[in-house]
Design a protein around this motif. Structure first.
Motif, PDB file in Angstrom:
ATOM      1  N   GLU A 322      -4.978 -21.378   5.596  1.00 41.99           N
ATOM      2  CA  GLU A 322      -6.103 -20.770   4.814  1.00 41.99           C
ATOM      3  C   GLU A 322      -7.439 -21.233   5.745  1.00 41.99           C
ATOM      4  O   GLU A 322      -8.537 -20.465   4.613  1.00 41.99           O
ATOM      5  N   GLY A 323      -7.403 -22.423   6.442  1.00 45.57           N
ATOM      6  CA  GLY A 323      -8.856 -22.667   7.293  1.00 45.57           C
ATOM      7  C   GLY A 323      -9.671 -21.363   7.867  1.00 45.57           C
ATOM      8  O   GLY A 323     -10.618 -21.728   9.242  1.00 45.57           O
ATOM      9  N   PHE A 324      -8.562 -20.569   8.054  1.00 49.36           N
ATOM     10  CA  PHE A 324      -8.693 -19.537   9.709  1.00 49.36           C
ATOM     11  C   PHE A 324      -9.443 -18.844   9.188  1.00 49.36           C
ATOM     12  O   PHE A 324      -9.365 -18.019   8.226  1.00 49.36           O
ATOM     13  N   ARG A 325     -11.025 -18.752   9.889  1.00 52.90           N
ATOM     14  CA  ARG A 325     -11.873 -17.366   9.478  1.00 52.90           C
ATOM     15  C   ARG A 325     -11.979 -16.654  10.112  1.00 52.90           C
ATOM     16  O   ARG A 325     -11.792 -16.434  11.500  1.00 52.90           O
ATOM     17  N   PRO A 326     -12.505 -15.289   9.370  1.00 48.15           N
ATOM     18  CA  PRO A 326     -12.945 -14.418  10.036  1.00 48.15           C
ATOM     19  C   PRO A 326     -13.974 -14.389  11.037  1.00 48.15           C
ATOM     20  O   PRO A 326     -14.638 -15.287  10.392  1.00 48.15           O
ATOM     21  N   GLY A 327     -13.716 -13.869  11.410  1.00 47.13           N
ATOM     22  CA  GLY A 327     -15.574 -13.000  12.743  1.00 47.13           C
ATOM     23  C   GLY A 327     -16.189 -12.709  10.990  1.00 47.13           C
ATOM     24  O   GLY A 327     -15.698 -12.274  10.405  1.00 47.13           O
ATOM     25  N   PRO A 328     -17.291 -11.641  11.629  1.00 47.84           N
ATOM     26  CA  PRO A 328     -17.725 -11.013  11.113  1.00 47.84           C
ATOM     27  C   PRO A 328     -17.044  -9.500  11.218  1.00 47.84           C
ATOM     28  O   PRO A 328     -17.057  -8.885  11.680  1.00 47.84           O
ATOM     29  N   GLY A 329     -17.799  -8.854  10.123  1.00 42.41           N
ATOM     30  CA  GLY A 329     -17.514  -7.389   9.921  1.00 42.41           C
ATOM     31  C   GLY A 329     -18.813  -6.669  10.710  1.00 42.41           C
ATOM     32  O   GLY A 329     -19.051  -6.957  11.512  1.00 42.41           O
ATOM     33  N   THR A 330     -17.596  -5.251  11.445  1.00 46.38           N
ATOM     34  CA  THR A 330     -18.450  -4.367  11.767  1.00 46.38           C
ATOM     35  C   THR A 330     -18.031  -3.036  10.662  1.00 46.38           C
ATOM     36  O   THR A 330     -17.088  -2.512   9.984  1.00 46.38           O
ATOM     37  N   MET A 331     -19.161  -2.251  11.556  1.00 49.31           N
ATOM     38  CA  MET A 331     -19.385  -0.959  11.309  1.00 49.31           C
ATOM     39  C   MET A 331     -19.132   0.053  12.102  1.00 49.31           C
ATOM     40  O   MET A 331     -19.788  -0.540  13.105  1.00 49.31           O
ATOM     41  N   MET A 332     -18.472   1.061  12.442  1.00 51.41           N
ATOM     42  CA  MET A 332     -18.236   2.402  13.350  1.00 51.41           C
ATOM     43  C   MET A 332     -19.140   3.890  12.563  1.00 51.41           C
ATOM     44  O   MET A 332     -18.835   4.540  11.609  1.00 51.41           O
ATOM     45  N   LEU A 333     -19.719   4.031  13.401  1.00 50.40           N
ATOM     46  CA  LEU A 333     -20.653   5.513  12.667  1.00 50.40           C
ATOM     47  C   LEU A 333     -20.119   6.034  14.394  1.00 50.40           C
ATOM     48  O   LEU A 333     -20.606   5.801  15.342  1.00 50.40           O
ATOM     49  N   HIS A 334     -19.667   7.076  13.637  1.00 50.02           N
ATOM     50  CA  HIS A 334     -18.663   8.430  15.196  1.00 50.02           C
ATOM     51  C   HIS A 334     -19.700   9.422  15.269  1.00 50.02           C
ATOM     52  O   HIS A 334     -19.874   9.959  13.925  1.00 50.02           O
ATOM     53  N   PRO A 460     -16.883  -1.925   6.707  1.00 51.64           N
ATOM     54  CA  PRO A 460     -15.939  -2.970   7.542  1.00 51.64           C
ATOM     55  C   PRO A 460     -15.130  -2.470   6.576  1.00 51.64           C
ATOM     56  O   PRO A 460     -13.538  -3.629   6.557  1.00 51.64           O
ATOM     57  N   ALA A 461     -15.247  -2.920   5.187  1.00 48.34           N
ATOM     58  CA  ALA A 461     -13.966  -2.226   3.702  1.00 48.34           C
ATOM     59  C   ALA A 461     -12.572  -0.779   4.471  1.00 48.34           C
ATOM     60  O   ALA A 461     -11.875  -0.951   4.714  1.00 48.34           O
ATOM     61  N   ASP A 462     -13.674   0.595   5.491  1.00 48.22           N
ATOM     62  CA  ASP A 462     -12.477   0.846   5.551  1.00 48.22           C
ATOM     63  C   ASP A 462     -12.343   0.438   6.801  1.00 48.22           C
ATOM     64  O   ASP A 462     -10.454   1.092   7.063  1.00 48.22           O
ATOM     65  N   LEU A 463     -13.201  -0.507   7.582  1.00 46.57           N
ATOM     66  CA  LEU A 463     -11.668  -0.821   8.353  1.00 46.57           C
ATOM     67  C   LEU A 463     -10.591  -1.327   8.282  1.00 46.57           C
ATOM     68  O   LEU A 463      -8.933  -1.665   8.858  1.00 46.57           O
ATOM     69  N   GLU A 464     -10.694  -2.854   6.957  1.00 45.32           N
ATOM     70  CA  GLU A 464      -9.769  -3.127   6.890  1.00 45.32           C
ATOM     71  C   GLU A 464      -8.794  -1.741   5.908  1.00 45.32           C
ATOM     72  O   GLU A 464      -6.740  -2.195   6.228  1.00 45.32           O
ATOM     73  N   ARG A 465      -8.998  -1.066   5.154  1.00 40.35           N
ATOM     74  CA  ARG A 465      -7.594  -0.023   4.308  1.00 40.35           C
ATOM     75  C   ARG A 465      -7.214   0.639   5.838  1.00 40.35           C
ATOM     76  O   ARG A 465      -5.894   0.719   5.379  1.00 40.35           O
ATOM     77  N   ASP A 466      -7.954   0.493   6.851  1.00 46.11           N
ATOM     78  CA  ASP A 466      -6.970   1.375   7.859  1.00 46.11           C
ATOM     79  C   ASP A 466      -6.053   0.793   8.562  1.00 46.11           C
ATOM     80  O   ASP A 466      -4.975   1.029   9.003  1.00 46.11           O
ATOM     81  N   ASN A 467      -6.255  -0.287   8.824  1.00 44.20           N
ATOM     82  CA  ASN A 467      -6.088  -1.671   9.632  1.00 44.20           C
ATOM     83  C   ASN A 467      -5.791  -2.850   8.400  1.00 44.20           C
ATOM     84  O   ASN A 467      -7.121  -3.718   8.831  1.00 44.20           O
ATOM     85  N   PRO A 468      -4.549  -3.606   7.795  1.00 45.80           N
ATOM     86  CA  PRO A 468      -4.995  -4.693   7.243  1.00 45.80           C
ATOM     87  C   PRO A 468      -5.099  -5.775   7.965  1.00 45.80           C
ATOM     88  O   PRO A 468      -5.737  -7.202   7.417  1.00 45.80           O
ATOM     89  N   ASN A 469      -5.519  -5.850   9.124  1.00 45.14           N
ATOM     90  CA  ASN A 469      -4.735  -6.904  10.193  1.00 45.14           C
ATOM     91  C   ASN A 469      -6.788  -7.705   9.644  1.00 45.14           C
ATOM     92  O   ASN A 469      -7.566  -8.131  10.510  1.00 45.14           O
TER      93      ASN A 469
END
Length: 532
Positions: A322-334, A460-469
């Motif tokens: 539970e204490g394993f922190r995420p890193g910051p989010g990322t956006m991808m623009l193609h 960042p929300a799109d990234l998580e939707r595509d890959n829940p990891n």
């Protein structure tokens, strides 16, 4: 080699959950050692965070996440299986002009695969810095074998102890102490020890922002150092035809050796019997039994919070996770373009695989601070990839694709540092923030918008939707700060891929040695399970 069946279940020696490159590396090695292996992937295609697709227009191939495959090309897994991967169509496209930074005053600094070229560029800024660069470059070949040996050994292990012993015998205790100092240093501290020119420092410090190392975060110096020296020594590579060709070749090689890959195979439960992980039940009702091991190439919070049957979850281990922190989010623009950006700093920038828009360490520190406070940064740090400079096959003749990684962002939005975007969710904010990103690029490459033929924005929300990891859009699968790295990844006492559940193992970016395309955790786990 076909799996045996017991009732309605397929029986294998090992099941691998997740067809990212670490899971596939583990599966390929186990299959090569004679194990019956099946890989179970929730998504319609294998790849995890290494995928390519025609996101914008037909004929324009974009790498959705990872673009730079240099870590894979230099990995022990690739050294062991490169002939098989080549047989299945995987080829590397090398870049001799690796990365550069553009600056607001119309200048640039870049690092290429040639020492004298780099020395000339640096000497134009500071002759003393050029001397310091030469000294680091001269030392790198003798240092690299020990450092990469350390990064390529399980943590802890007899093998790692052997790396330290060999380094002590060849380099001495002083070298070990100085290397430990490097590993513990912040980017700023390391760069200030060696260089004086702010543009050179900014060019190297930008690599820290690829992870979650702002200039003043301890533990962030190693990545800028290794990227600078390794790019100069070896160059950078991308996958010919797209990063996904790497995954396609790994899948083909696995199948050639008798392994299976099942896509659209969402895990409903990891089952246990007699205290041991024994089977995987899919959401569609299929069931796969594992005689020897289950390997989860997935974020440990998903494994122990959703997949593992509740009665078998170890309470203390789950509490630590539970204490394993995420890193910051990322956006991808193609972007699909009718021509490369016209960089104000000069046409020479059109030769580079990466152009960083991170003008100074103050901007990087402010961007990071904004994101950590939940704010949309006023000035995002951008990694602008120009893959068609290296691999023209990714776009129709005369056209190009641009790969823009926006670093760093909040996973959950609490506000906007610029006070201009009202939305507090990524679905509402992403297009407005993409315009802010384009505004930044326009300042360095006027006229870019006029070259755009098509675009795709992944928040960042799109990234998580595509890959829940990628929880919260964290493409690192967990912060790499010192308290979550090395012996502490993912939690203290469990850094060797095992878990408290017998027969259940972890690999992937949440485990040592962390994020990147090096296939390190998957291959190391595979060799440990197979006994070599």
């Amino acid at each position: 080699m076909r799996p045996t069946r017991r009732g309605g279940s397929s029986v294998h020696d090992a099941l691998v959950i997740g067809a990212g490159h670490n899971g596939l590396a583990c599966a390929v090695h186990l299959a090569a050692k004679g194990w019956k292996v099946a890989v179970l992937e929730k998504a319609p295609v294998a790849g995890g965070a290494v995928k390519s697709a025609e996101l914008t227009l037909p004929g324009f191939t974009h790498d959705l996440y990872a673009m730079n495959l240099s870590l894979f090309a230099g990995s022990p897994f690739f050294a062991s299986y490169k002939d098989g991967l080549a047989r299945h169509g995987f080829a590397l496209a090398p870049a001799s002009d690796c990365f550069a930074s553009a600056f607001p005053d119309g200048t640039w600094l870049g690092i290429s695969n040639d020492l004298e070229t780099n020395l000339a560029r640096i000497a134009a800024l500071s002759p003393a810095d050029a001397q310091a660069w030469r000294a680091l470059s001269n030392d790198f070949p003798g240092d690299a074998a020990h450092i990469f040996g350390f990064l390529g050994a399980p943590m802890p292990s007899r093998r790692m102890a052997g790396v330290f012993w060999k380094a002590w015998r060849e380099k001495g205790a002083g070298w070990l102490a100085e290397t430990a100092r490097l590993v513990a240093s912040s980017p700023r501290d390391f760069l200030d020890r060696h260089f004086t020119d702010p543009k050179l420092k900014a060019t190297l410090a930008a690599w820290g922002m690829h992870l979650d190392f702002a200039p003043d975060v301890s533990g962030g110096a190693l990545f800028p150092y290794l990227e600078a020296m390794a790019n100069q020594a070896f160059g950078m590579v991308v996958g010919q035809g797209g990063a996904a060709r790497m995954i396609e070749a790994m899948v083909a090689l696995l199948r050639e050796t008798g392994g299976e890959v099942h896509t659209d195979a969402e895990v409903a439960a990891i089952e246990t019997a007699n205290g041991k992980a024994s089977a995987v039940r899919l959401a569609d009702g299929r069931r796969f039994e594992a005689g020897r091991a289950i390997v989860a190439n997935a974020h440990p919070k998903l494994v122990f919070g959703r997949m593992l049957e509740e009665r078998a979850r170890p309470a203390e281990y789950a509490r630590k996770l539970e204490g394993f922190r995420p890193g910051p989010g990322t956006m991808m623009l193609h972007l699909a373009l009718d021509g490369l950006p016209d960089w104000a700093a000069g046409a020479d920038l059109k030769r580079f695989a990466y152009v960083h828009l991170a003008p100074d360490m103050a901007t990087m520190a402010a961007t990071y601070a904004d994101a950590m406070e939940g704010l949309l940064p006023r000035e995002p740090v951008l990694v602008v990839g120009q893959p068609t400079v290296v691999d023209p096959s990714r776009a129709p003749e005369g056209n190009h694709v641009l790969w823009v990684q926006v670093r760093v962002l909040p996973g959950e939005i609490r506000g906007d540092a610029a006070g201009a975007i009202a939305a507090r969710d990524w679905d509402g904010a992403k297009e407005a923030y993409a315009e802010r990103v384009l505004d930044v690029i326009e300042r360095y490459a006027p006229g870019l918008r006029g070259k755009i033929l098509g675009r795709a924005v992944h928040s960042p929300a799109d990234l998580e939707r595509d890959n829940p990891n990628l929880i919260g859009g964290d493409n690192l699968a967990g912060s790499h700060h010192l308290d979550q790295n090395f012996l502490f990844r993912p939690v203290p006492g469990w850094s060797r891929y095992a878990t408290p559940v017998k027969g259940l193992h972890l690999c992937g970016a949440s485990t040592w040695p962390g994020a990147g395309t090096g296939a390190g955790s998957g291959f190391m786990l595979g060799t440990m399970l197979a006994g070599g």
